[in-house]
Design an enzyme around this catalytic site. Sequence first.
Site, short mmCIF file in Angstrom:
data_model
loop_
_atom_site.label_atom_id
_atom_site.label_comp_id
_atom_site.label_asym_id
_atom_site.label_seq_id
_atom_site.Cartn_x
_atom_site.Cartn_y
_atom_site.Cartn_z
CG ASN A 131 13.60 27.41 54.53
OD1 ASN A 131 13.32 28.61 54.61
ND2 ASN A 131 12.72 26.51 54.15
CB ALA A 156 16.02 33.85 59.81
CB SER A 207 7.47 28.12 63.02
OG SER A 207 7.28 29.26 63.84
CD GLU A 228 5.55 28.28 51.79
OE1 GLU A 228 6.59 27.88 52.34
OE2 GLU A 228 5.44 28.43 50.58
CG LEU A 229 2.11 29.69 58.55
CD1 LEU A 229 0.99 29.72 59.58
CD2 LEU A 229 3.20 30.70 58.89
CB CYS A 262 7.60 24.95 53.90
SG CYS A 262 8.33 26.04 55.13
CD GLU A 359 7.33 21.79 58.57
OE1 GLU A 359 7.55 22.11 57.38
OE2 GLU A 359 7.09 22.62 59.46
#
Length: 454
Positions: A131, A156, A207, A228-229, A262, A359
């Site tokens: 992202n 990713a 995630s 950081e999820l 997020c 989320e």
Amino acid sequence: MAIQSLNPTTGKVEKTFDAISKEMLETKLAKAEETFHMWKNTSFSERARLLHAAAEEMKTNARAYGEIITTEMGKPIAQATSEVEKCAWNCEHYADNGEAYLRREPIQTEASESYVQYDPLGVILLVMPWNFPFWQVFRMAAPVIMAGNTVVLKHASNVPQSALACEQVFRNAGFPEGVFQTLLVGSSDVETILRDRRVKGVSLTGSEKAGSIVAGIAGKEIKPVVMELGGSDPFIILEDADIQLTCEQAKISRLLNGGQVCISAKRFLVHSSRAEEFTSKLKDIFEGYTVGNPMDETTQMGPMSSESGLRDIARQVKESVDIGATVLTGGKQLERDGFFYTPTILTHVTPDMPAWREETFGPVATVMTFDTVDEAIELANDSSFGLGASLFTNNMKLAKEIIPRIESGMVFVNGFVKTDPRLPTGGIKRSGVGRELGFAGIRAFTNMKTVWIK
């Protein structure tokens, strides 16, 4: 999973890459470790010089790097260019402040001398999401490298060109080979890399599921992690809030990057006396948003990054509407090529709905009302996540009383939650562990060594 750039604006594959071989992976890990033993002995001034060079490389070529980001994940070009420029700022911040953050800290004891010093650990694995293809990488890589570590990146699989571009930045800046390397590998290779004795820690942004798996492996290997999820941040609007300000901040927080952030606000909690005013103004803003080709400078929101992301946000909206939510505006896919979804506001939302409980990683704002401050806090904390929270009020005394009661890693008053190189970033509960950025970010992968001399 294929390692390929699939343009979400057109739905067409731009480029496909082969994963590196096991032999090449071994070569890269060996190089990272070899380089670490040299890099850890370089001076802070030399590391700072090279980080400044990386910053200059990104500032000079921000548009070109931005176009790679936009092509791969659909972010509007203006936002993509700003992302690259923010990475430059981060490099400059750690170049200018890294040595001070890691300065020895004297502690008075009965010893002749005692202090804490921060030593680098070695090769650090970064597992990063799509992202913010540059920012997520550089916000961790800059401090980790400034501290004297080396980095291997598993990005990713849908942003391979961005991953290679990140490596190119370091190469063009003149960093020694092996300080930063991109590994074009699949997710199934992460365990092998993390279990390798040469890899000393891992930072993951992604995630909750991915974080749980990687944390489990790191736990078994006794290696430090920073994660950081997910997040489902509350955006609390008290009775005395400036509604015009809140709407402007809500627009940015919820629709920036197509809502695929997020730390963006996702659950909007509004005092019942201000709900009609807030939703009416926000509806006008959402309906006036320019959604379209992200390469157009006037576009405010591009497509979702993938077809699966589009399907997921559409499912959350439909299932929530099926059990009582109301679509105030939006709530549908655009009839055009690519993965476009309209800016959406859901009202009459209840805590049992997917749009509240899960989320929502897309341009969907869920609105719920409250009558008392206690009720607002209870609703804000009614989540398995605890990343960030925004609070809008003109009563600073009340705000400071509320802040300790909010279960999140960050609280912003009269502003939306955003990252800043000067401030630690991270969450609690199922939103992650550890902190990035600020002084905490550069110390995350160091050995806090106690020294006692008599």
